[in-house]
Every structure is written in C-alpha cells, then in structure tokens.
Design a protein around this motif. Sequence first.
Motif, PDB file in Angstrom:
ATOM      1  N   VAL A  15       0.959  -1.386   0.035  1.00  0.00           N
ATOM      2  CA  VAL A  15      -0.092   0.114   0.001  1.00  0.00           C
ATOM      3  C   VAL A  15       0.825   1.367   0.016  1.00  0.00           C
ATOM      4  O   VAL A  15       1.965   1.257   0.482  1.00  0.00           O
ATOM      5  N   LEU A  16       0.413   2.301  -0.705  1.00  0.00           N
ATOM      6  CA  LEU A  16       1.131   3.556  -0.481  1.00  0.00           C
ATOM      7  C   LEU A  16       0.216   4.311   0.687  1.00  0.00           C
ATOM      8  O   LEU A  16      -0.700   4.923   0.402  1.00  0.00           O
ATOM      9  N   SER A  46      -3.744   2.189  -3.088  1.00  0.00           N
ATOM     10  CA  SER A  46      -4.028   3.443  -2.246  1.00  0.00           C
ATOM     11  C   SER A  46      -5.288   3.812  -1.624  1.00  0.00           C
ATOM     12  O   SER A  46      -6.147   3.751  -2.873  1.00  0.00           O
ATOM     13  N   TYR A  47      -5.477   4.685  -0.931  1.00  0.00           N
ATOM     14  CA  TYR A  47      -6.635   5.244  -0.428  1.00  0.00           C
ATOM     15  C   TYR A  47      -6.458   6.744  -0.401  1.00  0.00           C
ATOM     16  O   TYR A  47      -5.602   7.252   0.120  1.00  0.00           O
ATOM     17  N   SER A  48      -7.517   7.400  -0.970  1.00  0.00           N
ATOM     18  CA  SER A  48      -7.583   8.811  -0.827  1.00  0.00           C
ATOM     19  C   SER A  48      -8.788   9.140   0.032  1.00  0.00           C
ATOM     20  O   SER A  48      -9.897   8.619   0.103  1.00  0.00           O
ATOM     21  N   TYR A  74      -4.006  10.240  -8.496  1.00  0.00           N
ATOM     22  CA  TYR A  74      -4.135   8.553  -9.071  1.00  0.00           C
ATOM     23  C   TYR A  74      -4.544   8.654 -10.287  1.00  0.00           C
ATOM     24  O   TYR A  74      -4.402   7.680 -11.011  1.00  0.00           O
TER      25      TYR A  74
END
Length: 270
Positions: free
Chosen positions: A96-97, A134-136, A147
């Motif tokens: 994960v980022l 990744s999550y924003s 992204y």
Amino acid sequence: METTRSQRWRERRALWARDLTVIDPKAYAVDIIDHGPARAFIAQHHYLPSYPAARVAIGLFGRNAILEGVAVFAVPTTNAVITRHTGFDDPERGCVLARLILTDAVPQNGESFFVARAFRHLRRERPNIEAVVSYSDPEAGHIGRVYCALSAAHRAVTKPRTVLRARGVTISGRTVSKIRLGEQGHAGAIDQLVALGLPRPTTLEQPAAWLWRLERERLLVRHQRAGLYAYCFELTREARRRGRALPRLPYPKALPVAHPTLPFFQPQEM
C-alpha cells in the motif's frame, strides 16, 4: 468542489502550490531514504502523523538537497487489501502507498512526477511487488486526482467508519487496536497519543482501561468519517492482466459524492 489547484501540506496544515508553474524535473531528485527521516517528515507535516509499517520510503529532494516530499510504501493492515484490489493470491506481490505528502514549495504536477519515479525505485528495491493499493480521503480534501492522472484503477469506495480523534488528530485503527489488545508495539502506540498531549496511563492502569477512560473524559472523541476511495496501481503486465477481472469504477468528479451503485467495502488502510 472541483479545483485545478494542487493540495500540499506543511506542519499538518492543508495548503496549495504557490504558483501556476509546473515542476521542472531537472530541479528535483527522487531517491530511497531511511525510515528515520521519513518518520520525522511525516510526523511534522502529514495530517496522519503516525508512521505505518513501512517497507520502502522514498524522498523528493528540491534545491540544496532539501527534503520536500515523502512516499511510504507499507504493509497493509490485512492481506485482503492486496488480494481484493489487485487480484493476486499472494499478498507479497502488492503493498500500500500508505503516506504521500509534498510541501507547498513543490510546484504544480509535483505529485505525478514524484509518484511515477517512486514506483521505479519501489520496483528496483522490491521487484516482487507488482501492484500498489492506495486510498484517498475526501475529508482531508482529496479524492485521488493524482491517482487518476497516473491511470490508477478506481476499485471501490469504502463504507463510512467511526474513528477516534485526539485534539483534532485522527488516531489510526491499528494504533488503537495495539493498545486495546496489548499487542507488541503498544507502548510505542501509547507514546504517540501522549505526544498529542494526552495523559499517560497510571501505574496500575491497563492499556484498554486507559483508552476507555480517555473516551469517558472526552480526551478521545469518536468521529464518523466518510468513505475512502480505493485505487490500485498496476505496475506490471501481469498486474494489468489480473486487474481486468476486478471493478474499475469511473473516476470521482467532486468532493464528496454518495453513489448507491458503487461497491462498498470495509476500510483497511490509509
């Protein structure tokens, strides 16, 4: 809200790139950095000051070799984050980022420049990693526009969830669970909360009882957060092949939008 401005962070405050010039790649360098400087940078500037279970940290250096950005690639909270969003059965083929931050000194387009080069370093350092999730967080002011610019697959929107906050700072669920369950590393997790100005546990007070006391005294406050946008960067041909069988949702256009047709999953990682 739609904007062409680029969000930045400094001293844990949301700011914006100060002019309309775009980044000059020749003026910046990207390289792997030690976790110590990365941890200090995140603690100073990121709205989530805790440091994740990092695998690789990468820095963006501006003029005079000043650190102006950090990307941290980390272990997910559960293996399901990788298998669900990448399609790989082996969770070691993804990561994960977990943190991405640039200061307001970095010009426009800095994020896409930095992330693209960070992926190159990640692949050289960890060639087994073929996809990055990744999550924003719309509550933090972003929906993953960088992204989208890098053609990440928009996989899902997580369910809204309840988090704990101390002095306006969100405490990660992993930090809370370490303390509540008395797991390895819970002493360091307690130190993180104490650093925010919370009192230490008393001599005979168990960690879980300490958390409950902080909630009763309103030093820890429950807060309902909006769902996160989940993205996947497919870094190899095999990752792209695996991704064909997974959801690829339209990119979000505004902040925030509830949509009843989008798939929802429980949040796993920031």
